[in-house]
Design an enzyme around this catalytic site. Sequence first.
Site, PDB file in Angstrom:
ATOM      1  N   ASP A  51     -69.915-127.653 -54.310  1.00  0.00           N
ATOM      2  CA  ASP A  51     -70.569-127.382 -53.008  1.00  0.00           C
ATOM      3  C   ASP A  51     -72.117-127.075 -53.416  1.00  0.00           C
ATOM      4  O   ASP A  51     -72.953-126.810 -52.525  1.00  0.00           O
ATOM      5  CB  ASP A  51     -70.147-126.202 -52.288  1.00  0.00           C
ATOM      6  CG  ASP A  51     -70.096-124.833 -53.032  1.00  0.00           C
ATOM      7  OD1 ASP A  51     -70.436-124.796 -54.214  1.00  0.00           O
ATOM      8  OD2 ASP A  51     -69.321-123.856 -52.624  1.00  0.00           O
ATOM      9  N   SER A  52     -72.524-127.217 -54.533  1.00  0.00           N
ATOM     10  CA  SER A  52     -74.155-127.131 -54.927  1.00  0.00           C
ATOM     11  C   SER A  52     -74.690-128.468 -54.292  1.00  0.00           C
ATOM     12  O   SER A  52     -75.870-128.628 -54.212  1.00  0.00           O
ATOM     13  CB  SER A  52     -74.289-127.218 -56.426  1.00  0.00           C
ATOM     14  OG  SER A  52     -73.340-128.263 -57.110  1.00  0.00           O
ATOM     15  N   ASP A  90     -64.887-128.756 -54.738  1.00  0.00           N
ATOM     16  CA  ASP A  90     -64.980-127.492 -54.082  1.00  0.00           C
ATOM     17  C   ASP A  90     -64.394-127.328 -52.735  1.00  0.00           C
ATOM     18  O   ASP A  90     -64.865-127.993 -51.719  1.00  0.00           O
ATOM     19  CB  ASP A  90     -66.513-127.024 -54.082  1.00  0.00           C
ATOM     20  CG  ASP A  90     -66.819-126.358 -55.366  1.00  0.00           C
ATOM     21  OD1 ASP A  90     -65.950-125.693 -55.939  1.00  0.00           O
ATOM     22  OD2 ASP A  90     -68.060-126.262 -55.607  1.00  0.00           O
ATOM     23  N   LYS A 120     -61.405-126.725 -56.178  1.00  0.00           N
ATOM     24  CA  LYS A 120     -61.527-125.606 -56.856  1.00  0.00           C
ATOM     25  C   LYS A 120     -62.236-124.586 -55.528  1.00  0.00           C
ATOM     26  O   LYS A 120     -62.494-125.058 -54.740  1.00  0.00           O
ATOM     27  CB  LYS A 120     -63.062-125.618 -57.842  1.00  0.00           C
ATOM     28  CG  LYS A 120     -63.551-124.345 -58.281  1.00  0.00           C
ATOM     29  CD  LYS A 120     -64.612-124.795 -59.331  1.00  0.00           C
ATOM     30  CE  LYS A 120     -66.159-125.170 -58.787  1.00  0.00           C
ATOM     31  NZ  LYS A 120     -66.695-124.070 -58.337  1.00  0.00           N
ATOM     32  N   GLU A 122     -63.461-120.271 -55.102  1.00  0.00           N
ATOM     33  CA  GLU A 122     -63.900-119.011 -55.753  1.00  0.00           C
ATOM     34  C   GLU A 122     -63.181-117.614 -55.450  1.00  0.00           C
ATOM     35  O   GLU A 122     -62.924-117.338 -54.202  1.00  0.00           O
ATOM     36  CB  GLU A 122     -65.434-118.739 -55.028  1.00  0.00           C
ATOM     37  CG  GLU A 122     -66.503-119.981 -55.606  1.00  0.00           C
ATOM     38  CD  GLU A 122     -67.833-119.957 -55.058  1.00  0.00           C
ATOM     39  OE1 GLU A 122     -68.227-118.856 -54.563  1.00  0.00           O
ATOM     40  OE2 GLU A 122     -68.678-120.914 -55.324  1.00  0.00           O
ATOM     41  N   GLU A 189     -68.691-118.196 -64.409  1.00  0.00           N
ATOM     42  CA  GLU A 189     -70.338-118.567 -64.175  1.00  0.00           C
ATOM     43  C   GLU A 189     -71.075-117.445 -64.255  1.00  0.00           C
ATOM     44  O   GLU A 189     -70.834-116.208 -64.102  1.00  0.00           O
ATOM     45  CB  GLU A 189     -70.478-119.103 -62.516  1.00  0.00           C
ATOM     46  CG  GLU A 189     -72.030-119.268 -62.233  1.00  0.00           C
ATOM     47  CD  GLU A 189     -72.249-120.068 -61.207  1.00  0.00           C
ATOM     48  OE1 GLU A 189     -71.006-120.548 -60.568  1.00  0.00           O
ATOM     49  OE2 GLU A 189     -73.568-120.353 -60.949  1.00  0.00           O
TER      50      GLU A 189
HETATM   51  O1  KIV Z   1     -71.021-126.268 -56.983  1.00  0.00           O
HETATM   52  C1  KIV Z   1     -71.017-126.383 -58.236  1.00  0.00           C
HETATM   53  O2  KIV Z   1     -71.733-127.018 -58.788  1.00  0.00           O
HETATM   54  C2  KIV Z   1     -70.340-125.292 -58.971  1.00  0.00           C
HETATM   55  C3  KIV Z   1     -70.724-125.175 -60.464  1.00  0.00           C
HETATM   56  C4  KIV Z   1     -72.031-124.401 -60.656  1.00  0.00           C
HETATM   57  C5  KIV Z   1     -69.692-124.687 -61.201  1.00  0.00           C
HETATM   58  O3  KIV Z   1     -69.299-124.541 -58.517  1.00  0.00           O
END
Ligand code: KIV
Length: 271
Positions: A51-52, A90, A120, A122, A189
């Site tokens: 989600d980055s 994510d 993934k 959180e 992280e």
């Molecule tokens: O969204 C992302 O890029 C991440 C990484 C920083 C692990 O969750």
Amino acid sequence: MSVNKEIKRITTHVLQAMKAKGERIAMLTAYDFSMARILDEAGIDILLVGDSASNVMAGHETTLPITLDQMIYHASSVIRGVKRALVVVDLPFGSYQGNSKKALESTIQIMKESGAHAIKLEGGSEVKESITRILSAGVPVMGHLGLTPQSIYKFGTYTVRAKQEEEAKKLIEDAMLLQELGCFAIVLEKIPAALTKQVSEMLTIPTIGIGAGMHADGQVLVTHDMLGITKDFQPRFLRTYLDLFEGIKGATANYITDVKSRDFPNETEQY
Ligand code: KIV
């Protein structure tokens, strides 16, 4: 160690075997077809459709604004570029927190519409029910502990997490819980290296660190940071392997010069 290209497809079982053998796992983010293809050909083990994308692709300050449909768009583009890597997506903010039924629906939508291999999310004990429900549908889950950017407004800063004993204890308990629930790996992280060592030795599933030191079973970076595209982000944990910002800027300046001076296109570059 060279990349093991003998492995035709990276699966969660391959990752487990890599941890057991002590072979480090290399993971990067990807958001589009072209980049995914390059990273996959280079031999990356896991591609994370993070989600980055909200930050590096869309220019938002946080990861919160990105939607489920936008994540699916990025994920399906990545999947089309990949032959070998495991593709993890994510679950975006708002698509799973506090509602395990919604978590499963979001997951199923991602899996059906993008063709991704795993998701993934959180958090630890707070998302226990969601993890259980997703796993019961047969979808592999990667956990994410330590600095969890979707909770940035709760933390208030992006500094190192779990430095205090109480938070470290909760992280250890959460890591154990995620493994017991059936997660296949956990991203750690921005936590102290000693804590990463303790957690990685305690778990049989792989840990993947970002800003979490040398003891994780694997490492992940945001590709745009690693390639030097995101110029202003230079934390201590980041190693940049290219200066693509300056490289692309220079190439663009040369192109502009060539167009303006009528050098491009020349006689051989026309029909
Ligand atoms: O969204 C992302 O890029 C991440 C990484 C920083 C692990 O969750």
